[in-house]
Enzyme design. Sequence first.
Site, PDB file in Angstrom:
ATOM      1  N   ARG A 121      56.668  -3.976  70.411  1.00 24.33           N
ATOM      2  CA  ARG A 121      57.251  -3.990  71.917  1.00 24.33           C
ATOM      3  C   ARG A 121      58.299  -3.744  72.388  1.00 24.33           C
ATOM      4  NH1 ARG A 121      55.041  -9.326  69.835  1.00 24.33           N
ATOM      5  NH2 ARG A 121      53.136  -9.586  70.283  1.00 24.33           N
ATOM      6  N   LYS A 143      60.090   7.690  82.100  1.00 26.61           N
ATOM      7  CA  LYS A 143      58.770   8.027  81.980  1.00 26.61           C
ATOM      8  C   LYS A 143      58.063   8.539  80.853  1.00 26.61           C
ATOM      9  CE  LYS A 143      56.740   9.335  86.664  1.00 26.61           C
ATOM     10  NZ  LYS A 143      56.458  10.589  87.619  1.00 26.61           N
ATOM     11  N   GLU A 185      61.839  23.275  87.221  1.00 23.54           N
ATOM     12  CA  GLU A 185      61.881  22.095  87.798  1.00 23.54           C
ATOM     13  C   GLU A 185      63.477  21.837  88.480  1.00 23.54           C
ATOM     14  OE1 GLU A 185      59.808  19.716  87.392  1.00 23.54           O
ATOM     15  OE2 GLU A 185      58.569  19.800  85.669  1.00 23.54           O
ATOM     16  N   LYS A 236      67.998  13.043  90.470  1.00 15.21           N
ATOM     17  CA  LYS A 236      67.230  12.223  89.797  1.00 15.21           C
ATOM     18  C   LYS A 236      67.584  10.640  89.620  1.00 15.21           C
ATOM     19  CE  LYS A 236      63.511  12.014  86.848  1.00 15.21           C
ATOM     20  NZ  LYS A 236      62.553  12.645  85.655  1.00 15.21           N
ATOM     21  N   GLU A 246      58.024   4.646  90.670  1.00 12.83           N
ATOM     22  CA  GLU A 246      57.273   5.666  91.454  1.00 12.83           C
ATOM     23  C   GLU A 246      56.223   5.061  92.528  1.00 12.83           C
ATOM     24  OE1 GLU A 246      56.068   9.671  89.759  1.00 12.83           O
ATOM     25  OE2 GLU A 246      54.223   8.741  90.275  1.00 12.83           O
ATOM     26  N   ARG A 250      60.065   8.132  94.622  1.00 11.87           N
ATOM     27  CA  ARG A 250      60.057   9.079  93.265  1.00 11.87           C
ATOM     28  C   ARG A 250      58.827  10.003  93.464  1.00 11.87           C
ATOM     29  NH1 ARG A 250      61.204   6.986  87.089  1.00 11.87           N
ATOM     30  NH2 ARG A 250      60.667   9.119  86.221  1.00 11.87           N
ATOM     31  N   ASN A 254      56.926  14.746  92.253  1.00 11.23           N
ATOM     32  CA  ASN A 254      55.505  15.560  91.953  1.00 11.23           C
ATOM     33  C   ASN A 254      55.565  16.907  92.676  1.00 11.23           C
ATOM     34  OD1 ASN A 254      55.550  13.652  89.931  1.00 11.23           O
ATOM     35  ND2 ASN A 254      54.532  12.316  91.360  1.00 11.23           N
ATOM     36  N   HIS A 257      53.143  19.130  91.382  1.00 11.00           N
ATOM     37  CA  HIS A 257      52.532  18.763  90.299  1.00 11.00           C
ATOM     38  C   HIS A 257      50.802  18.634  90.615  1.00 11.00           C
ATOM     39  CE1 HIS A 257      56.443  18.363  88.668  1.00 11.00           C
ATOM     40  NE2 HIS A 257      55.871  17.680  87.460  1.00 11.00           N
ATOM     41  N   HIS A 261      49.134  20.355  87.676  1.00 11.88           N
ATOM     42  CA  HIS A 261      48.361  19.644  86.994  1.00 11.88           C
ATOM     43  C   HIS A 261      46.978  20.299  86.737  1.00 11.88           C
ATOM     44  CE1 HIS A 261      50.896  15.947  86.325  1.00 11.88           C
ATOM     45  NE2 HIS A 261      51.222  16.915  85.607  1.00 11.88           N
ATOM     46  N   HIS A 274      54.300  23.892  80.890  1.00 10.05           N
ATOM     47  CA  HIS A 274      54.058  22.725  82.023  1.00 10.05           C
ATOM     48  C   HIS A 274      54.923  23.233  83.105  1.00 10.05           C
ATOM     49  CE1 HIS A 274      54.434  19.077  83.949  1.00 10.05           C
ATOM     50  NE2 HIS A 274      55.742  19.020  84.020  1.00 10.05           N
TER      51      HIS A 274
HETATM   52  P1  NAD Z   1      58.649  21.176  74.684  1.00  6.57           P
HETATM   53  O1  NAD Z   1      59.273  19.888  74.186  1.00  6.57           O
HETATM   54  O2  NAD Z   1      57.335  21.628  73.850  1.00  6.57           O
HETATM   55  O3  NAD Z   1      59.726  22.244  74.116  1.00  6.57           O
HETATM   56  C1  NAD Z   1      59.387  23.736  74.414  1.00  6.57           C
HETATM   57  C2  NAD Z   1      59.563  24.615  72.973  1.00  6.57           C
HETATM   58  O4  NAD Z   1      61.001  24.784  72.948  1.00  6.57           O
HETATM   59  C3  NAD Z   1      59.080  24.054  71.788  1.00  6.57           C
HETATM   60  O5  NAD Z   1      58.373  24.940  71.222  1.00  6.57           O
HETATM   61  C4  NAD Z   1      60.446  23.406  71.141  1.00  6.57           C
HETATM   62  O6  NAD Z   1      60.232  23.442  69.887  1.00  6.57           O
HETATM   63  C5  NAD Z   1      61.154  24.614  71.730  1.00  6.57           C
HETATM   64  N1  NAD Z   1      62.548  24.063  71.561  1.00  6.57           N
HETATM   65  C6  NAD Z   1      63.208  23.057  72.203  1.00  6.57           C
HETATM   66  N2  NAD Z   1      64.497  23.083  72.358  1.00  6.57           N
HETATM   67  C7  NAD Z   1      64.929  23.950  71.817  1.00  6.57           C
HETATM   68  C8  NAD Z   1      66.134  24.957  71.523  1.00  6.57           C
HETATM   69  N3  NAD Z   1      67.343  24.443  72.068  1.00  6.57           N
HETATM   70  N4  NAD Z   1      66.294  26.152  70.915  1.00  6.57           N
HETATM   71  C9  NAD Z   1      65.042  26.864  70.550  1.00  6.57           C
HETATM   72  N5  NAD Z   1      63.687  26.264  70.741  1.00  6.57           N
HETATM   73  C10 NAD Z   1      63.878  24.927  71.411  1.00  6.57           C
HETATM   74  O7  NAD Z   1      58.389  21.417  76.087  1.00  6.57           O
HETATM   75  P2  NAD Z   1      59.354  20.987  77.354  1.00  6.57           P
HETATM   76  O8  NAD Z   1      59.116  22.271  78.348  1.00  6.57           O
HETATM   77  O9  NAD Z   1      60.621  20.565  77.008  1.00  6.57           O
HETATM   78  O10 NAD Z   1      58.498  19.787  77.966  1.00  6.57           O
HETATM   79  C11 NAD Z   1      57.412  19.739  78.624  1.00  6.57           C
HETATM   80  C12 NAD Z   1      56.915  18.305  78.484  1.00  6.57           C
HETATM   81  O11 NAD Z   1      57.754  17.500  79.358  1.00  6.57           O
HETATM   82  C13 NAD Z   1      55.482  18.349  79.056  1.00  6.57           C
HETATM   83  O12 NAD Z   1      54.513  17.491  78.132  1.00  6.57           O
HETATM   84  C14 NAD Z   1      55.532  17.512  80.331  1.00  6.57           C
HETATM   85  O13 NAD Z   1      54.401  16.659  80.694  1.00  6.57           O
HETATM   86  C15 NAD Z   1      56.803  16.613  80.239  1.00  6.57           C
HETATM   87  N6  NAD Z   1      57.599  16.157  81.393  1.00  6.57           N
HETATM   88  C16 NAD Z   1      57.847  14.889  81.237  1.00  6.57           C
HETATM   89  C17 NAD Z   1      58.767  14.526  82.379  1.00  6.57           C
HETATM   90  C18 NAD Z   1      58.947  12.762  82.392  1.00  6.57           C
HETATM   91  O14 NAD Z   1      59.618  12.531  83.455  1.00  6.57           O
HETATM   92  N7  NAD Z   1      58.818  12.178  81.329  1.00  6.57           N
HETATM   93  C19 NAD Z   1      59.219  15.287  83.368  1.00  6.57           C
HETATM   94  C20 NAD Z   1      58.743  16.722  83.266  1.00  6.57           C
HETATM   95  C21 NAD Z   1      58.052  17.132  82.221  1.00  6.57           C
HETATM   96  N1  GLY Z   2      59.124  14.267  86.389  1.00  3.94           N
HETATM   97  C1  GLY Z   2      59.011  13.407  87.646  1.00  3.94           C
HETATM   98  C2  GLY Z   2      59.321  12.078  87.562  1.00  3.94           C
HETATM   99  O1  GLY Z   2      59.969  11.901  86.358  1.00  3.94           O
HETATM  100  O2  GLY Z   2      59.384  11.248  88.184  1.00  3.94           O
END
Ligand code: NAD
Ligand code: GLY
Length: 374
Positions: A121, A143, A185, A236, A246, A250, A254, A257, A261, A274
């Site tokens: 939990r 999130k 972003e 942010k 959200e 917030r 998006n 998005h 998406h 992404h």
């Molecule tokens: P990711 O975590 O897959 O990282 C991208 C790639 O870079 C991976 O192959 C990783 O191994 C590599 N990598 C990471 N750091 C590195 C470094 N310093 N040097 C070399 N390689 C490195 O992807 P991402 O683009 O960071 O994140 C995308 C995800 O984030 C999606 O799933 C998206 O939905 C999510 N997201 C979430 C939020 C939120 O608010 N929670 C907001 C935006 C995106």
């Molecule tokens: N990535 C959008 C949010 O965190 O609300």
Amino acid sequence: MYKIMIKTGQKHYPVYLGKGIMESVGSVVSRHLSARPVLIVCDKNVSSLYAKKCLESLRREGFKPHLEILEGGERGKTLEAAANLYTRALELGLDRHSAVIALGGGVTGDLVGFFAATYLRGLPFVQVPTTLLAMVDSSVGGKVAVNHPLGKNLIGAFHQPALVISDIHTLETLPPREFNAGWAELIKYGVVCSKKLFKRLELLNNNLSRGRLGKGFKVIGAHKLMNLIIRAVSIKGAIVCRDEKEENLRRVLNFGHTFGHALEAATHYGHYLHGEAVAGGMIMATELALRLKQIDEPSGRRIKALLENIERPPTPGGLTVEAVAGALSYDKKRKKEELVFVLPCRLGKAVFCKNPSFHLVEKVIEEFLPGKHS
Ligand code: NAD
Ligand code: GLY
């Protein structure tokens, strides 16, 4: 080391930003969490680059760190992966006095955050983002989610981290394509929240040719990059503190998005990163704003020009307007809600637009798909 406080109803926590602070993860964490068993989770790439430093730093401060290495990639952000983490945590005997560290990009952060929100939990978790996208967006705001076969991020929670530690120097090893995705972003914040940031990014953009943006760390430099990340995190933080769950404000984050998406879904989450899909989505949303006369022509063109400088993979040959538009309306039916677009209305400001003419939406997708990009 720079510190920004994020203040939500759930929690107040710091985001630390600095150059070369991976070696100090242990001492920074120990300021907030007493020495305890810690599970560090990262993917394979990040493990080979940064796990050792992180482990050693925690050991120096009396923590007992364990390491779990994920396969990585968007397709691995699943309930099954979370279940594997539950098993590993149970085997290690982790309890509520333990903590988990998400070391890596947004995929790792979202999955580990989801695990932390649900295991026993709720466990404290620390975000140590290593991608630009994770530093400016996913590591802040709580999130957390995994994907479901029917869609992205459908199983999740709001679970704020105990702290965030961003070492800008980790961006030195980030592949150019991943850097570009994070840059999208960053532009998002400029377009919908801050004209000043938009203009800073525009100025940088004018000095960078397309291919050079991806080499951002070297070309832009750690200092400037850190200032941009600080600005994004501050924006942010200000939004999340007013609307953690959200419910209204917030949703501006998006921007891009809804279309983005749909692009990701129509290409089965395997073609675009992404951030690349979001960049495409922001271009389409800006075009929609232009056609609906929500934004003046010069401002709309400036936004599109900035976004077009982000390299995207060529549009897959078989991708049709119907497939992308279908993914949009599927999303709408699934959520039993209106189709809402965030549209820029002037530089640094956005409005919500509910159910615009679907014919117009299809026109915008049609113009985008052949692509005026590489
Ligand atoms: P990711 O975590 O897959 O990282 C991208 C790639 O870079 C991976 O192959 C990783 O191994 C590599 N990598 C990471 N750091 C590195 C470094 N310093 N040097 C070399 N390689 C490195 O992807 P991402 O683009 O960071 O994140 C995308 C995800 O984030 C999606 O799933 C998206 O939905 C999510 N997201 C979430 C939020 C939120 O608010 N929670 C907001 C935006 C995106
Ligand atoms: N990535 C959008 C949010 O965190 O609300």
